[in-house]
Design an enzyme around this catalytic site. Structure first.
Site, PDB file in Angstrom:
ATOM      1  CG  ASP A   9       3.991  -2.978   1.046  1.00 35.11           C
ATOM      2  OD1 ASP A   9       3.158  -3.893   1.174  1.00 35.11           O
ATOM      3  OD2 ASP A   9       3.665  -1.776   0.975  1.00 35.11           O
ATOM      4  CG  ASP A  58      -3.510  -3.628  -0.091  1.00 32.67           C
ATOM      5  OD1 ASP A  58      -4.454  -3.747  -0.893  1.00 32.67           O
ATOM      6  OD2 ASP A  58      -2.716  -2.674  -0.123  1.00 32.67           O
ATOM      7  CE  LYS A  60      -4.514  -1.428  -3.704  1.00 31.30           C
ATOM      8  NZ  LYS A  60      -3.335  -1.883  -2.956  1.00 31.30           N
ATOM      9  CB  VAL A  61     -10.571  -9.179  -3.415  1.00 31.50           C
ATOM     10  CG1 VAL A  61     -11.291 -10.373  -4.018  1.00 31.50           C
ATOM     11  CG2 VAL A  61      -9.603  -9.634  -2.313  1.00 31.50           C
ATOM     12  CG  ASP A  63     -11.944 -12.968 -10.277  1.00 29.25           C
ATOM     13  OD1 ASP A  63     -12.838 -13.241 -11.108  1.00 29.25           O
ATOM     14  OD2 ASP A  63     -10.773 -13.333 -10.392  1.00 29.25           O
ATOM     15  CB  ILE A  64     -16.881 -13.584 -10.955  1.00 27.90           C
ATOM     16  CG1 ILE A  64     -16.126 -14.875 -10.610  1.00 27.90           C
ATOM     17  CG2 ILE A  64     -16.624 -13.158 -12.398  1.00 27.90           C
ATOM     18  CD1 ILE A  64     -16.634 -16.102 -11.353  1.00 27.90           C
ATOM     19  CB  VAL A 170       1.101   9.128   5.617  1.00 25.50           C
ATOM     20  CG1 VAL A 170       2.085   9.705   6.634  1.00 25.50           C
ATOM     21  CG2 VAL A 170      -0.260   9.793   5.756  1.00 25.50           C
ATOM     22  CB  ALA A 172       7.335   6.686   0.611  1.00 23.29           C
ATOM     23  N   GLY A 175       2.196  12.387   1.627  1.00 22.48           N
ATOM     24  CA  GLY A 175       1.067  12.785   2.476  1.00 22.48           C
ATOM     25  C   GLY A 175       1.557  13.279   3.833  1.00 22.48           C
ATOM     26  N   GLY A 190       4.063   2.799   4.856  1.00 25.24           N
ATOM     27  CA  GLY A 190       4.925   1.685   4.488  1.00 25.24           C
ATOM     28  C   GLY A 190       6.395   2.034   4.538  1.00 25.24           C
TER      29      GLY A 190
HETATM   30  O1  3DU Z   1       3.841   4.392  -0.065  1.00 27.43           O
HETATM   31  P1  3DU Z   1       4.075   3.479   1.095  1.00 27.43           P
HETATM   32  O2  3DU Z   1       5.402   2.776   1.063  1.00 27.43           O
HETATM   33  O3  3DU Z   1       3.789   4.168   2.410  1.00 27.43           O
HETATM   34  O4  3DU Z   1       3.029   2.259   0.991  1.00 27.43           O
HETATM   35  C1  3DU Z   1       1.660   2.452   0.802  1.00 27.43           C
HETATM   36  C2  3DU Z   1       0.947   1.122   0.760  1.00 27.43           C
HETATM   37  O5  3DU Z   1      -0.428   1.318   0.550  1.00 27.43           O
HETATM   38  C3  3DU Z   1       1.412   0.185  -0.340  1.00 27.43           C
HETATM   39  O6  3DU Z   1       1.255  -1.142   0.125  1.00 27.43           O
HETATM   40  C4  3DU Z   1       0.444   0.438  -1.466  1.00 27.43           C
HETATM   41  O7  3DU Z   1       0.291  -0.680  -2.305  1.00 27.43           O
HETATM   42  C5  3DU Z   1      -0.839   0.709  -0.691  1.00 27.43           C
HETATM   43  N1  3DU Z   1      -1.797   1.580  -1.360  1.00 27.43           N
HETATM   44  C6  3DU Z   1      -1.474   2.816  -1.774  1.00 27.43           C
HETATM   45  O8  3DU Z   1      -0.335   3.261  -1.601  1.00 27.43           O
HETATM   46  C7  3DU Z   1      -2.448   3.615  -2.395  1.00 27.43           C
HETATM   47  C8  3DU Z   1      -3.690   3.169  -2.548  1.00 27.43           C
HETATM   48  O9  3DU Z   1      -4.599   3.939  -3.082  1.00 27.43           O
HETATM   49  C9  3DU Z   1      -4.003   1.905  -2.088  1.00 27.43           C
HETATM   50  C10 3DU Z   1      -3.036   1.132  -1.493  1.00 27.43           C
END
Ligand code: 3DU
Length: 211
Positions: A9, A58, A60-61, A63-64, A170, A172, A175, A190
């Protein structure tokens, strides 16, 4: 025990490529979302795919069905091997994503429950369970379930059979990899990796949990 999925990200192409190259040996897939694609352009997918690491879109599509098909076809043409969709638009919308994925030899994952505190406002009272039933009915390849709530991962696992679980949260978000890794097929990390001074070393912290 599990794959390690790097959630890349960052928003600049150069940083993304530097981190991805540094971590290439230590991760099993890279998840790319709006931050990187909006910052660096969709072409970043081809650059990353050329490293030989599977790429998960990612977006998170949600739409219709027709629009979902158009979005997913672009995702797979760009070099991704999997896409993440939302379930709330309904089964026909999810089917559109699944069909596009499978036509391109890829996978479709559906968000069953999110990992942040506010997710419980709407992902509650049987909704994630209903989404898991939809995942089975639509032939989707798996779900996204929260690493911040391992008990929920266990509960949802019982509903999806052999399908896979990818789990963000996990690092930040708090988890615990030792608890989550045995429960899931892919652990999504991330900031704990891309935000570290040495991302490769940070990725190797998760080596004991990889299969
Ligand atoms: O918290 P992190 O930096 O480890 O990133 C987690 C990634 O996973 C980030 O891209 C976020 O948009 C995505 N994500 C969630 O954290 C939780 C969800 O339920 C779905 C996606």
């Amino acid at each position: 025990m599990t794959d390690l999925v790097l959630s890349l990200d960052v928003t600049e192409r150069a940083s993304a490529l530097r981190i991805a190259r540094a971590c290439a040996e230590d991760v099993d897939a890279i998840k790319v979302g709006y931050p990187l694609v909006l910052g660096a352009g969709l072409g970043i997918a081809r650059d990353l795919a050329d490293l030989g690491i599977p790429l998960i879109a990612d977006f998170k599509v949600a739409d219709i069905p027709n629009t979902n098909t158009l979005i997913c076809d672009q995702v797979f043409a760009a070099g991704f091997s999997a896409v993440i969709a939302q379930a709330f638009p309904g089964p026909d919308s999810v089917v559109a994503c699944v069909e596009s994925a499978h036509t391109h030899g890829g996978e479709c994952y559906v968000v069953a429950e999110m990992s942040h505190p506010g997710a419980l406002t709407f992902f509650s009272e049987g909704v994630p369970e209903a989404i898991c039933r939809l995942v089975v009915e639509t032939g989707a390849d798996g779900i996204i379930a929260p690493a911040t709530r391992p008990a929920r991962i266990r509960a949802l696992r019982d509903l999806i059979g052999e399908r896979k679980i990818l789990s963000p949260g996990v690092g930040a978000q708090g988890g615990d990899p030792a608890e989550v890794a045995p429960l899931v097929d892919g652990m999504i990390v991330g900031r704990a990796i891309y935000g570290a001074a040495d991302p490769a070393a940070a990725a190797r912290v998760y080596a004991p949990y990889r299969r």
